[in-house]
Write a protein that holds these residues in place. Structure first.
Motif, PDB file in Angstrom:
ATOM      1  N   GLN A 177       0.841  -1.207   0.000  1.00  0.00           N
ATOM      2  CA  GLN A 177       0.000   0.000   0.000  1.00  0.00           C
ATOM      3  C   GLN A 177       0.870   1.249   0.000  1.00  0.00           C
ATOM      4  O   GLN A 177       0.558   2.249  -0.649  1.00  0.00           O
ATOM      5  CB  GLN A 177      -0.923   0.004   1.223  1.00  0.00           C
ATOM      6  CG  GLN A 177      -2.017  -1.055   1.135  1.00  0.00           C
ATOM      7  CD  GLN A 177      -2.954  -1.026   2.321  1.00  0.00           C
ATOM      8  OE1 GLN A 177      -2.829  -0.196   3.220  1.00  0.00           O
ATOM      9  NE2 GLN A 177      -3.920  -1.927   2.334  1.00  0.00           N
ATOM     10  N   ILE A 178       1.969   1.204   0.760  1.00  0.00           N
ATOM     11  CA  ILE A 178       2.876   2.344   0.840  1.00  0.00           C
ATOM     12  C   ILE A 178       3.602   2.525  -0.491  1.00  0.00           C
ATOM     13  O   ILE A 178       3.670   3.627  -1.042  1.00  0.00           O
ATOM     14  CB  ILE A 178       3.890   2.114   1.985  1.00  0.00           C
ATOM     15  CG1 ILE A 178       3.157   2.085   3.325  1.00  0.00           C
ATOM     16  CG2 ILE A 178       4.967   3.195   1.974  1.00  0.00           C
ATOM     17  CD1 ILE A 178       4.000   1.579   4.475  1.00  0.00           C
ATOM     18  N   ALA A 181       1.608   3.975  -3.399  1.00  0.00           N
ATOM     19  CA  ALA A 181       1.503   5.438  -3.333  1.00  0.00           C
ATOM     20  C   ALA A 181       2.784   6.089  -3.832  1.00  0.00           C
ATOM     21  O   ALA A 181       2.750   7.071  -4.579  1.00  0.00           O
ATOM     22  CB  ALA A 181       1.206   5.872  -1.900  1.00  0.00           C
ATOM     23  N   GLU A 190       2.879  12.968   2.333  1.00  0.00           N
ATOM     24  CA  GLU A 190       1.617  12.459   1.762  1.00  0.00           C
ATOM     25  C   GLU A 190       1.471  10.968   2.033  1.00  0.00           C
ATOM     26  O   GLU A 190       0.375  10.487   2.326  1.00  0.00           O
ATOM     27  CB  GLU A 190       1.610  12.704   0.246  1.00  0.00           C
ATOM     28  CG  GLU A 190       1.475  14.167  -0.121  1.00  0.00           C
ATOM     29  CD  GLU A 190       1.626  14.410  -1.624  1.00  0.00           C
ATOM     30  OE1 GLU A 190       0.937  15.281  -2.144  1.00  0.00           O
ATOM     31  OE2 GLU A 190       2.449  13.728  -2.257  1.00  0.00           O
ATOM     32  N   LEU A 194      -1.758  10.186   3.971  1.00  0.00           N
ATOM     33  CA  LEU A 194      -2.811   9.656   3.096  1.00  0.00           C
ATOM     34  C   LEU A 194      -2.847   8.133   3.043  1.00  0.00           C
ATOM     35  O   LEU A 194      -3.850   7.553   2.635  1.00  0.00           O
ATOM     36  CB  LEU A 194      -2.641  10.196   1.667  1.00  0.00           C
ATOM     37  CG  LEU A 194      -2.821  11.703   1.485  1.00  0.00           C
ATOM     38  CD1 LEU A 194      -2.570  12.101   0.043  1.00  0.00           C
ATOM     39  CD2 LEU A 194      -4.212  12.142   1.916  1.00  0.00           C
ATOM     40  N   VAL A 195      -1.742   7.485   3.429  1.00  0.00           N
ATOM     41  CA  VAL A 195      -1.734   6.016   3.349  1.00  0.00           C
ATOM     42  C   VAL A 195      -1.494   5.383   4.719  1.00  0.00           C
ATOM     43  O   VAL A 195      -2.370   4.700   5.249  1.00  0.00           O
ATOM     44  CB  VAL A 195      -0.667   5.513   2.350  1.00  0.00           C
ATOM     45  CG1 VAL A 195      -0.650   3.993   2.321  1.00  0.00           C
ATOM     46  CG2 VAL A 195      -0.943   6.062   0.965  1.00  0.00           C
ATOM     47  N   GLN A 198      -4.080   6.443   7.396  1.00  0.00           N
ATOM     48  CA  GLN A 198      -5.415   5.959   7.017  1.00  0.00           C
ATOM     49  C   GLN A 198      -5.514   4.443   7.167  1.00  0.00           C
ATOM     50  O   GLN A 198      -6.516   3.923   7.641  1.00  0.00           O
ATOM     51  CB  GLN A 198      -5.734   6.341   5.570  1.00  0.00           C
ATOM     52  CG  GLN A 198      -5.664   7.831   5.277  1.00  0.00           C
ATOM     53  CD  GLN A 198      -6.600   8.650   6.145  1.00  0.00           C
ATOM     54  OE1 GLN A 198      -7.678   8.187   6.500  1.00  0.00           O
ATOM     55  NE2 GLN A 198      -6.172   9.846   6.518  1.00  0.00           N
ATOM     56  N   ALA A 199      -4.461   3.747   6.740  1.00  0.00           N
ATOM     57  CA  ALA A 199      -4.491   2.289   6.768  1.00  0.00           C
ATOM     58  C   ALA A 199      -4.469   1.766   8.207  1.00  0.00           C
ATOM     59  O   ALA A 199      -5.054   0.734   8.510  1.00  0.00           O
ATOM     60  CB  ALA A 199      -3.317   1.721   5.985  1.00  0.00           C
ATOM     61  N   TRP A 275     -16.323  -0.402   5.795  1.00  0.00           N
ATOM     62  CA  TRP A 275     -15.872  -1.491   4.917  1.00  0.00           C
ATOM     63  C   TRP A 275     -15.417  -2.713   5.708  1.00  0.00           C
ATOM     64  O   TRP A 275     -15.274  -3.782   5.148  1.00  0.00           O
ATOM     65  CB  TRP A 275     -14.757  -1.006   3.998  1.00  0.00           C
ATOM     66  CG  TRP A 275     -13.504  -0.624   4.720  1.00  0.00           C
ATOM     67  CD1 TRP A 275     -12.433  -1.417   4.986  1.00  0.00           C
ATOM     68  CD2 TRP A 275     -13.204   0.654   5.283  1.00  0.00           C
ATOM     69  NE1 TRP A 275     -11.495  -0.717   5.689  1.00  0.00           N
ATOM     70  CE2 TRP A 275     -11.929   0.552   5.886  1.00  0.00           C
ATOM     71  CE3 TRP A 275     -13.889   1.876   5.348  1.00  0.00           C
ATOM     72  CZ2 TRP A 275     -11.331   1.625   6.547  1.00  0.00           C
ATOM     73  CZ3 TRP A 275     -13.280   2.938   5.998  1.00  0.00           C
ATOM     74  CH2 TRP A 275     -12.023   2.807   6.579  1.00  0.00           C
ATOM     75  N   LEU A 276     -15.165  -2.542   7.002  1.00  0.00           N
ATOM     76  CA  LEU A 276     -14.744  -3.682   7.821  1.00  0.00           C
ATOM     77  C   LEU A 276     -15.925  -4.393   8.463  1.00  0.00           C
ATOM     78  O   LEU A 276     -15.757  -5.395   9.136  1.00  0.00           O
ATOM     79  CB  LEU A 276     -13.788  -3.218   8.927  1.00  0.00           C
ATOM     80  CG  LEU A 276     -12.433  -2.711   8.443  1.00  0.00           C
ATOM     81  CD1 LEU A 276     -11.651  -2.100   9.597  1.00  0.00           C
ATOM     82  CD2 LEU A 276     -11.642  -3.842   7.822  1.00  0.00           C
TER      83      LEU A 276
ATOM     84  N   SER B  87      -2.472  -4.081  -2.267  1.00  0.00           N
ATOM     85  CA  SER B  87      -2.019  -2.727  -2.554  1.00  0.00           C
ATOM     86  C   SER B  87      -3.176  -1.737  -2.675  1.00  0.00           C
ATOM     87  O   SER B  87      -2.959  -0.541  -2.676  1.00  0.00           O
ATOM     88  CB  SER B  87      -1.174  -2.703  -3.819  1.00  0.00           C
ATOM     89  OG  SER B  87      -2.009  -2.762  -4.954  1.00  0.00           O
ATOM     90  N   TYR B  89      -6.428   0.454  -1.441  1.00  0.00           N
ATOM     91  CA  TYR B  89      -6.724   1.101  -0.164  1.00  0.00           C
ATOM     92  C   TYR B  89      -8.141   0.737   0.270  1.00  0.00           C
ATOM     93  O   TYR B  89      -9.109   1.213  -0.301  1.00  0.00           O
ATOM     94  CB  TYR B  89      -6.544   2.620  -0.308  1.00  0.00           C
ATOM     95  CG  TYR B  89      -5.135   2.968  -0.731  1.00  0.00           C
ATOM     96  CD1 TYR B  89      -4.055   2.315  -0.143  1.00  0.00           C
ATOM     97  CD2 TYR B  89      -4.872   3.901  -1.714  1.00  0.00           C
ATOM     98  CE1 TYR B  89      -2.752   2.590  -0.520  1.00  0.00           C
ATOM     99  CE2 TYR B  89      -3.563   4.189  -2.100  1.00  0.00           C
ATOM    100  CZ  TYR B  89      -2.512   3.521  -1.499  1.00  0.00           C
ATOM    101  OH  TYR B  89      -1.234   3.783  -1.885  1.00  0.00           O
ATOM    102  N   TRP B  91      -9.988   1.576   2.583  1.00  0.00           N
ATOM    103  CA  TRP B  91     -10.864   2.623   3.117  1.00  0.00           C
ATOM    104  C   TRP B  91     -11.423   3.529   2.020  1.00  0.00           C
ATOM    105  O   TRP B  91     -12.204   4.423   2.291  1.00  0.00           O
ATOM    106  CB  TRP B  91     -10.122   3.453   4.166  1.00  0.00           C
ATOM    107  CG  TRP B  91      -8.918   4.182   3.621  1.00  0.00           C
ATOM    108  CD1 TRP B  91      -8.889   5.461   3.147  1.00  0.00           C
ATOM    109  CD2 TRP B  91      -7.587   3.687   3.523  1.00  0.00           C
ATOM    110  NE1 TRP B  91      -7.624   5.770   2.728  1.00  0.00           N
ATOM    111  CE2 TRP B  91      -6.789   4.701   2.954  1.00  0.00           C
ATOM    112  CE3 TRP B  91      -6.981   2.463   3.850  1.00  0.00           C
ATOM    113  CZ2 TRP B  91      -5.420   4.543   2.711  1.00  0.00           C
ATOM    114  CZ3 TRP B  91      -5.624   2.311   3.601  1.00  0.00           C
ATOM    115  CH2 TRP B  91      -4.860   3.338   3.042  1.00  0.00           C
TER     116      TRP B  91
END
Lengths: 280, 278
Positions: A177-178, A181, A190, A194-195, A198-199, A275-276, B87, B89, B91
């Motif tokens: 995820q990182i 970005a 950012e 932003l990642v 948030q994650a 979403w969880l 990968s 997101y 959310w």
């Protein structure tokens, strides 16, 4: 073997192939859940009531539910229960909030930058094993005996565990995820805001919920310090006068407040991170 | 065709002292503009490491990597990467995931209002290109693995990268979904014209997609052989059954086995082959 009529429905469900609630990780309907939850609360209450109602048991040793309820009422009508609860909730939440506000940015840094981790994590690990109770004389020396000293004890008891757990939450953000970005052109700041943040948010809120419980366990310790009000203080005072029923009320109230706060955290989790919680 | 990516004598060493591992040694390769190159090889051959070096996610300890004749300095929006999984997101809804790069300062620089409208149109276009229009408002964890990877590809394409790096993007998908994704990514390659570097352990996939297949060998990681794929530019699933395709597949598989350096594996395979022969 003959089948009795009463057993037939059970066999029918077995035939339909639907797993029962006692199969491994089997299903439990909402009603069944509440039924079992109620059982889990009422059975101990019943046992307690039976155990205390025997003539052989001294009220000082084990007061019954009725005695405890009566004490709750007199505490409310004569001894200002609400202000005891209020001041305790204030102390716990203030100590907890201070802890959270400082722990969050630190945890983000520890979980993101290895040098920060190297500087702070061994130190924090070392301090968290120190007993919060043993800090009381130092806190009195450094902070005094005002409100701030009680809040400090709760802070000391909560903060160090909280930082380490939150740092772990931050570290558990998937690298992909990182990196995704970064390959979309995200700058360092950012990527963090932003990642990574948030994650980690859902796990961080869970950590807050768990550490909130720990903050409550330090209440009695905190109110050892020159307090003259609060639930923890009342428990300590009741101990001195052998008011066992009042000790019971205090302990049960702390448990109930903790339960309510826990549920509020869970509610916030459901609202903030839909979403969880898609399957419920 | 001009050279897009130039890898010159690249080496990569992980760790220090007794933990020192030479992941890549003297790797040189030029990838042309708009070329589709796939990387295969036994595990430990450094194919993912090489891809990550091009993406700027790892640094090389020797040699040079040039993109448009400029040495790369860390990751950048010109080289988007698609990963095997985890990968997206969770959310952000599908559409917000695809538009993620619009939240970045980089994506907002020097924009005119026409660009902003264009971006919205582009997100919609990518959404329909990937067959995701109906899922625009879904959460990623409501989607199948194949759909999630389509979102990841759309998100990577959003910023119009000149280079698309894919690290086993279909490795976790089932065979049928994978075939669909192959034709989709070929379509994307024709339409968007990125230079495409694609790491996989699936030799059939490597041949079907690529202009060239780069076979790497482990210990130390290096380029062993580069195969030109003798198929027409427009690929079709039926080509997987042509003699030249099967011959190349057999050749590459045999070479991977030879270079893997795993004696036990080789022994086991020989045994199996003998049984088959009987």
């Amino acid at each position: 073997m003959q089948t009795r009529p009463g057993t037939r429905p059970r066999r029918a469900t077995a035939k339909s192939g639907r797993p029962g609630m006692w199969s491994i990780r089997g299903p439990l309907s909402r009603n069944q859940y509440w039924l079992f939850a109620a059982l889990g609360l009422l059975v101990p209450l019943g046992l307690w009531w039976i155990a205390s109602s025997g003539a052989a048991v001294d009220k000082v040793f084990l007061p019954g539910p009725v005695d405890v309820f009566n004490r709750l009422v007199t505490w409310y009508t004569e001894d200002d229960l609400l202000s005891d609860m209020g001041i305790s909730i204030y102390r716990v939440t203030t100590g907890f909030l201070f802890s959270a506000v400082i722990a969050l940015p630190l945890a983000l840094m520890i979980g993101t930058f290895r040098p920060v981790q190297a500087v702070l994590e061994p130190l924090t690990d070392f301090i968290r094993y120190m007993p919060a109770v043993a800090f009381i004389p130092l806190v009195m020396l450094w902070v005094g005996i005002e409100e701030s000293s009680k809040i400090s004890i709760i802070f000391i008891g909560t903060f160090f565990q909280m930082v380490l757990m939150m740092a772990e939450d931050v570290r558990r953000v998937p690298l992909a995820q990182i990196e995704a970005a970064q390959t979309m052109g995200a700058q360092k700041g950012e990527t963090i805001s932003l990642v990574i943040f948030q994650a980690a948010k859902p796990a961080l809120l869970d950590t807050l919920r768990v550490t909130m419980g720990w903050a409550w366990t330090y209440l009695v310790v905190a109110e050892l310090v020159a307090a003259n009000s609060g639930l923890g203080y009342s428990i300590l005072k009741a101990q001195r006068f052998l008011q066992t029923d009042k000790i019971f009320v205090g302990i049960i109230l702390i448990g109930l407040i903790g339960l309510v706060m826990d549920q509020l955290f869970r509610l916030a989790h459901r609202k903030a991170f839909p979403w969880l919680h898609l399957r419920s | 065709m001009s050279t897009k990516i130039s890898i010159q004598h690249v080496g990569k060493v992980f760790g220090e002292g007794s933990h020192r591992v030479e992941a890549l040694k003297d790797v040189s390769l030029d990838i042309a503009d708009n070329e589709f190159v796939t990387f295969v090889g036994a595990s430990g051959c450094g194919k993912s490491t090489l891809l990550r070096i091009i993406g700027g996610l790892e640094y090389h300890t020797a040699g040079d990597v040039l993109v448009d004749d400029q040495p790369i300095m860390g990751p950048g929006a010109d080289r988007a990467m698609v990963f095997q999984h985890y990968s997206l997101y969770p959310w952000l809804k599908v559409m917000e995931n695809i538009k993620f790069s619009r939240r970045l300062k980089h994506g907002r620089e020097n924009l005119t209002s026409a660009d902003v409208e264009g971006a919205s149109g582009r997100a919609d276009a990518l959404l329909s290109l990937m067959g995701l229009t109906a899922a625009a408002n879904a959460w990623p964890n409501q989607l199948s693995g194949g759909m999630q990877q389509r979102v990841a590809i759309a998100r990577a394409l959003m910023g119009r990268p000149q280079i698309l790096l894919m690290d086993e993007p279909f490795g976790a998908l089932d065979a049928q979904t994978r075939e669909v994704m192959h034709d989709l990514i070929l379509h994307v390659h024709r339409l968007e014209k990125p230079t495409l570097a694609f790491v996989t352990h699936d030799v059939e996939e490597a041949i079907y997609l690529a202009d060239r297949v780069v076979l790497m060998a482990p210990r130390p990681g290096r380029i062993d052989t580069i195969y030109e794929v003798p198929l027409p530019a427009e690929r079709e699933q039926d080509m997987k059954h042509t003699p030249e395709f099967l011959r190349l597949k057999k050749e590459i598989l045999a070479r991977i086995r030879e270079t893997s350096g795993m004696k036990t594996d080789q022994g086991m395979l020989d045994q199996l082959n003998m049984q088959e022969a009987v």
